[in-house]
Design a protein around this motif. Structure first.
Motif, mmCIF file in Angstrom:
data_model
loop_
_atom_site.group_PDB
_atom_site.id
_atom_site.type_symbol
_atom_site.label_atom_id
_atom_site.label_comp_id
_atom_site.label_asym_id
_atom_site.label_seq_id
_atom_site.Cartn_x
_atom_site.Cartn_y
_atom_site.Cartn_z
ATOM 1 N N ASN A 243 89.814 85.001 -67.112
ATOM 2 C CA ASN A 243 89.562 84.162 -68.285
ATOM 3 C C ASN A 243 89.855 82.688 -68.060
ATOM 4 O O ASN A 243 89.288 81.833 -68.732
ATOM 5 N N ASN A 244 90.741 82.392 -67.154
ATOM 6 C CA ASN A 244 91.178 81.002 -67.031
ATOM 7 C C ASN A 244 90.845 80.350 -65.699
ATOM 8 O O ASN A 244 90.943 79.141 -65.582
ATOM 9 N N HIS B 195 86.297 82.121 -64.442
ATOM 10 C CA HIS B 195 85.190 81.855 -65.355
ATOM 11 C C HIS B 195 84.531 80.507 -65.069
ATOM 12 O O HIS B 195 83.343 80.305 -65.359
ATOM 13 N N HIS B 196 85.292 79.597 -64.484
ATOM 14 C CA HIS B 196 84.695 78.296 -64.149
ATOM 15 C C HIS B 196 83.500 78.459 -63.207
ATOM 16 O O HIS B 196 82.593 77.637 -63.211
ATOM 17 N N TYR C 123 81.198 80.503 -63.350
ATOM 18 C CA TYR C 123 79.966 80.968 -64.017
ATOM 19 C C TYR C 123 79.468 79.985 -65.076
ATOM 20 O O TYR C 123 78.599 80.308 -65.860
ATOM 21 N N ASP C 124 80.027 78.815 -65.074
ATOM 22 C CA ASP C 124 79.637 77.792 -66.057
ATOM 23 C C ASP C 124 78.378 77.100 -65.563
ATOM 24 O O ASP C 124 78.438 76.074 -64.886
ATOM 25 N N LYS C 125 77.254 77.641 -65.919
ATOM 26 C CA LYS C 125 75.984 77.200 -65.343
ATOM 27 C C LYS C 125 75.593 75.779 -65.732
ATOM 28 O O LYS C 125 74.615 75.221 -65.223
ATOM 29 N N ASN C 126 76.313 75.180 -66.641
ATOM 30 C CA ASN C 126 75.980 73.809 -67.038
ATOM 31 C C ASN C 126 76.445 72.775 -66.018
ATOM 32 O O ASN C 126 76.009 71.637 -66.053
ATOM 33 N N LEU C 127 77.373 73.195 -65.140
ATOM 34 C CA LEU C 127 77.933 72.220 -64.204
ATOM 35 C C LEU C 127 77.377 72.454 -62.795
ATOM 36 O O LEU C 127 77.005 73.577 -62.458
ATOM 37 N N ARG D 113 82.047 72.936 -60.514
ATOM 38 C CA ARG D 113 82.593 74.254 -60.878
ATOM 39 C C ARG D 113 83.725 74.649 -59.938
ATOM 40 O O ARG D 113 84.767 75.129 -60.360
ATOM 41 N N ASN E 161 86.839 72.671 -60.756
ATOM 42 C CA ASN E 161 87.529 73.193 -61.944
ATOM 43 C C ASN E 161 88.284 74.480 -61.619
ATOM 44 O O ASN E 161 89.420 74.679 -62.059
#
Lengths: 212, 212, 212, 212
Positions: A74-75, A78-79, A81-85, A90, A93
């Motif tokens: 969770n912390n 998950h970074h 899978y942040d497809k916006n970055l 990623r 992060n």
DNA sequence: AATGAATGAGAATTCATTCAT
DNA sequence: AATGAATGAATTCTCATTCAT
């Protein structure tokens, strides 16, 4: 710690409290050097009371490992899978979040991931630790997959996680954060560069392949 | 191991035997899960007799770690200093020797990185394990120094040892030799290539720098 | 100690050496806290070698007690029987000699008479200690007999030895020589005075009477 | 000692029971010859269970000594402070109570001067035994102070306690109550007589003076 | 005489776990 | 839910003693 709350919450001891206290102790003193008594003390309970929540020390440890795993999902992971970055962001992060946990930066202790050591010393926890690392591999691999093909991403992930775990170990053995920090810095730099480096990769290992 | 005389001498257990038996057990079951009784049994002695040779379990462990360290110096690290061979050949020899030990390829008689896990769990062994790693770093760095400058050699050594230790850990957690083998293969491939890759290295960590 | 001889004697370890070293240790650390190993070390021998001289630790202790007893006879108690001197002078000489041993004045340690404590803790030494005290009583009584009748002398002796042993105990418990020294001073003063004080004595105790 | 309820409570062993059983054994066999196992047996417990109550054998012994001290305060020394009685009566009451304990007159249930012997053999108990004797001194001195000045009372107290302890030792070594009994009788007789005897007292010892 | 390896019994202590209350 | 007394097995370590060399 309790005294600062304006309204003292009921502060009933619950499973989570015990897991957290056990985690802290296992990290600080290792599984074998932590007794159920130590954990009970940390929770303000009697030894016997722990057995209302967990049938055994081994079981408690398993819950602790799972909790850590969940926390990383969770912390930290998950970074990935942040497809916006973009990939390098990623990865940055993810590393930043991982360092926070591994190096216990808030408290300045060098804690590391107790699970690994424990897995090596107590086979009963092996499969849980394997699962943790497979998720770790998968997260890193996912980031690389945007820039490299599956095969190379796989291998790069394996290599990066190995570097991180190895340097984390050194950070602990030498009590020096810079081993891990230099490693994450270096890995980040690589991803920002051309993909040339990864050429000539030899295949990923069995376990990693099997899962993903 | 035991030489035959005309009159077979009464098979006395000696320090080395105990150290080897203890090492095997520590490797297999870890320091904390191995009792002095276990070791005595393995040596065919009463547990009290061990104290004839070693004043405490902790002391025995220290002797075991030192023995492993010595073994690595004589059988693994020394390849790094064989000035007759080119760097990549020296590295290859070193890795081959290390794998033999780490992966217990020939029958589980020697070593492993039990010291590492133990150092992480029992601070009393920390400095011995540090010394082991400093020698490991130094050996690898010496090899790189022929191709790269001091600073880059330093960093490459740190990184290589981290990769090796990390992947060794995976080999053990996943019970799969290929993690370590792939890693050594990959590192060997790098040294055969152009030195370009090492550019942009960030400084080596404190402990490593301090010593070498 | 050995270094001061112009010609170093062969200094083979003999019974006497062992007895003396054991005595020193028993006095310093008590019988129970002294191991055969400690004694062997002090003699420059191996543990096993002690058994060539003494069949057991208990037997060694008995020899030690007897040696101390003999020493007191020859160096302390004998002052009581020196008929050329007046009683108070004999008593003074005896006390002076006793203090030297009890208070270990040469080395400044407070040693006391290990035998007593040991007798109280280990019944197997009781009779030897009894014999020691009977001789002590007898010596003191002999001195008093010149001034007082048998009955009163008996009682005065019992009382004086009790005072001495009691204050010796205090000297040890409080680590303060003055308890014993004040006591001997006081007893000496009494003998120089009129015999009036001893009037109204109640009979001496059984053991003392029985023997003399 | 155990009060009867309508429902008999499950006979739990409590701290006091353990202390008393330990005391009995320490008295009979001495501290060093009594094992935690012996004590556990006497209490009907497993030896591990003792550690529920006392963190170590040493700690248990300290509690035992303190208990004895407390017992003496409440049952022996307090007679010294009973201002309604004349000095000689107070001394008599005190002695009578002390004899009961020292000589184990009623069935061996309490005390003895086991602490003294132990203090001499194990320095860790020294200060507790010192405190015991300081209280003993103080009680006796208080009695004498009504008849004699402070200085003489001090010295008489020191002397009386020494006589008592010395003769108690003889009573034990010779297994003969009369040594102690004669001594108390004699001391009682002295206080009933004129104060002339105390003249020419040399100063009291350091420890005694320091406290009172 | 001396060694030193080996014994074996027993010491103190720890600790996960159970269970009646 | 919580207690805390109790267990019992295991652990590290000590030590007097034996004995082949």
């Amino acid at each position: 710690m309790l005294y600062f709350c304006a309204v003292m919450p009921k502060q009933k001891v619950d499973e989570q409290t015990i897991i957290i206290e056990a985690l802290k102790l296992f990290r600080k003193k290792s599984y074998f050097n932590t007794s159920m008594s130590d954990i009970a003390d940390a929770c303000g309970l009697q030894k016997g009371s722990l057995y209302h929540y967990f049938p055994s020390k081994e079981d408690l440890m398993k819950r602790v490992i799972k909790t850590v795993h969940e926390y990383f999902k969770n912390n930290v992971f998950h970074h990935a899978y942040d497809k916006n970055l973009p990939p390098h962001k990623r990865l940055e992060n993810l590393f930043r979040a991982a360092e926070k946990v591994f190096l216990d930066e808030e408290k300045g202790n060098l804690l590391g991931n107790m699970g690994v050591e424990t897995a090596l010393m107590a086979p009963e926890f092996n499969s849980l630790v394997q699962r943790f690392f497979l998720d770790f591999f998968h997260a890193i691999k996912t980031i690389y997959q945007d820039k490299y093909g599956d095969k190379i991403a796989n291998e790069l992930a394996e290599r990066s996680v190995a570097e991180i775990e190895g340097s984390l170990m050194f950070s602990r053995v030498f009590n020096d954060h810079s081993y891990l920090k230099n490693t994450t810095k270096r890995i980040l730099k690589r991803i920002e560069e051309k993909p040339a480096e990864a050429a000539g990769a030899n295949g990923a290992s069995r376990a990693t392949k099997a899962k993903h």
